[in-house]
Scaffold this active site. Structure first.
Site, mmCIF file in Angstrom:
data_model
loop_
_atom_site.group_PDB
_atom_site.id
_atom_site.type_symbol
_atom_site.label_atom_id
_atom_site.label_comp_id
_atom_site.label_asym_id
_atom_site.label_seq_id
_atom_site.Cartn_x
_atom_site.Cartn_y
_atom_site.Cartn_z
ATOM 1 N N GLY A 16 -5.546 8.778 -4.768
ATOM 2 C CA GLY A 16 -5.682 8.244 -6.120
ATOM 3 C C GLY A 16 -5.536 9.250 -7.247
ATOM 4 N N SER A 17 -4.894 10.390 -6.977
ATOM 5 C CA SER A 17 -4.749 11.368 -8.070
ATOM 6 C C SER A 17 -3.832 10.829 -9.176
ATOM 7 C CB SER A 17 -4.240 12.718 -7.550
ATOM 8 O OG SER A 17 -2.906 12.629 -7.124
ATOM 9 N N ASN A 18 -2.825 10.035 -8.798
ATOM 10 C CA ASN A 18 -1.972 9.442 -9.840
ATOM 11 C C ASN A 18 -2.726 8.375 -10.620
ATOM 12 O OD1 ASN A 18 0.997 10.425 -9.826
ATOM 13 N ND2 ASN A 18 0.402 10.341 -7.665
ATOM 14 N N LYS A 70 0.727 -12.576 4.095
ATOM 15 C CA LYS A 70 0.931 -11.678 2.965
ATOM 16 C C LYS A 70 0.821 -12.440 1.652
ATOM 17 C CE LYS A 70 4.280 -8.164 1.604
ATOM 18 N NZ LYS A 70 4.029 -7.030 2.463
ATOM 19 N N MET A 95 0.379 1.845 0.079
ATOM 20 C CA MET A 95 1.186 1.939 1.294
ATOM 21 C C MET A 95 1.555 0.572 1.874
ATOM 22 S SD MET A 95 1.548 5.100 1.254
ATOM 23 C CE MET A 95 2.268 5.566 2.824
ATOM 24 N N ARG A 96 1.999 -0.330 1.003
ATOM 25 C CA ARG A 96 2.441 -1.660 1.451
ATOM 26 C C ARG A 96 3.689 -2.073 0.704
ATOM 27 N NH1 ARG A 96 -0.816 -4.222 4.509
ATOM 28 N NH2 ARG A 96 -2.513 -2.805 4.800
ATOM 29 N N ASN A 112 6.790 2.051 -9.386
ATOM 30 C CA ASN A 112 6.344 2.838 -8.228
ATOM 31 C C ASN A 112 6.713 4.297 -8.479
ATOM 32 O OD1 ASN A 112 5.384 3.358 -5.552
ATOM 33 N ND2 ASN A 112 7.509 3.511 -4.868
ATOM 34 N N HIS A 114 7.626 7.879 -6.413
ATOM 35 C CA HIS A 114 8.039 8.346 -5.084
ATOM 36 C C HIS A 114 8.331 9.847 -5.154
ATOM 37 C CE1 HIS A 114 9.553 7.994 -1.051
ATOM 38 N NE2 HIS A 114 10.584 8.735 -1.404
HETATM 39 C C1 GRF Z 1 2.247 10.453 -4.276
HETATM 40 O O1 GRF Z 1 2.888 11.597 -3.802
HETATM 41 C C2 GRF Z 1 3.239 9.367 -4.568
HETATM 42 O O2 GRF Z 1 4.476 9.860 -4.974
HETATM 43 C C3 GRF Z 1 3.377 8.677 -3.235
HETATM 44 O O3 GRF Z 1 2.076 8.703 -2.681
HETATM 45 C C4 GRF Z 1 1.365 9.821 -3.208
HETATM 46 C C5 GRF Z 1 0.071 9.294 -3.761
HETATM 47 O O4 GRF Z 1 -0.791 10.341 -4.157
HETATM 48 N N1 GRF Z 1 3.924 7.353 -3.393
HETATM 49 P P1 GRF Z 1 -2.156 9.992 -4.886
HETATM 50 O O5 GRF Z 1 -2.901 8.994 -3.995
HETATM 51 O O6 GRF Z 1 -1.842 9.409 -6.219
HETATM 52 O O7 GRF Z 1 -2.894 11.293 -4.986
#
Ligand code: GRF
Length: 193
Positions: A16-18, A70, A95-96, A112, A114
């Site tokens: 969850g850092s993002n 789903k 992750m889905r 999203n 990536h």
């Molecule tokens: C990130 O590297 C993002 O690009 C990928 O999953 C990771 C999630 O990191 N899709 P965080 O959970 O936000 O720390």
């Protein structure tokens, strides 16, 4: 006038850092006119849930296995998104594969992030695959999703050169860029919705 703020929901499955970077960017007005109103999580032990508690952001945990399909799972999420008047969804380590229920309810409103320069190195192992391939230019992509894995209109990309031999250094740099690039991409998409 706070009701004028656009409401963002972040979907996360892990660290969850993002999620935290986006929430902080809203609080610091680096993302204009929006707030993170909701965290949606599909994993009970995700650290993102602890971050939400600390940030005082409502978090909802839905276990996909508790639903018959789903679409039932996503229908439940959709009810929550509607209850919070969500304008934009940001997937951040979710992750889905998002299905048609959410895609149709939020057309061109699901982003999203990536950790590669798409279309290179799609999938969950992007950083390690790029590193093992021996690329010298790494990067990050923020894109709209369209139902296929790591596809859809690219909103923002940032690249950097790396000639060393430490995957940890690459990962650190990628996450640093992500925390900067995601808010930037959100700003540009918010101006269109
Ligand atoms: C990130 O590297 C993002 O690009 C990928 O999953 C990771 C999630 O990191 N899709 P965080 O959970 O936000 O720390």
């Amino acid at each position: 006038m706070t009701s004028q703020l656009k409401n963002i929901a972040v979907f996360a499955s892990g660290n969850g850092s993002n999620f935290e970077a986006i929430a902080t960017a809203c609080l610091n007005n680096e993302i204009n006119g929006a707030r993170v109103s909701l965290l949606i999580c599909d994993k009970h032990h995700a650290f993102a849930l602890q971050r939400a508690k600390r940030l005082n952001i409502p978090a909802f945990e839905f276990d996909p296995k508790a639903f018959g399909s789903k679409s039932e799972y996503e229908q439940k999420i959709l009810e929550t998104l509607r209850a919070y008047s969500i304008d934009l969804i940001c997937l951040a380590g979710y992750m889905r594969i998002v299905g048609s229920t959410l895609l149709e309810a939020f057309p061109k409103k699901i982003l999203n992030i990536h950790p590669s320069l798409l279309p290179a190195f799609k999938g969950a192992m992007a950083i390690i695959e790029a590193f093992e391939f021996g690329v010298k230019v790494f990067g990050v992509t923020v894109h709209l999703i369209d139902g296929a894995i790591d596809e859809g209109t690219i909103i923002a990309q940032r690249a950097f050169e790396y000639h060393g031999d430490s995957i940890t250094e690459v990962e650190t740099k990628i996450h640093e860029i992500e925390h900067d690039l995601y808010p930037e991409a959100i700003n540009s998409i918010l101006s269109t919705i």
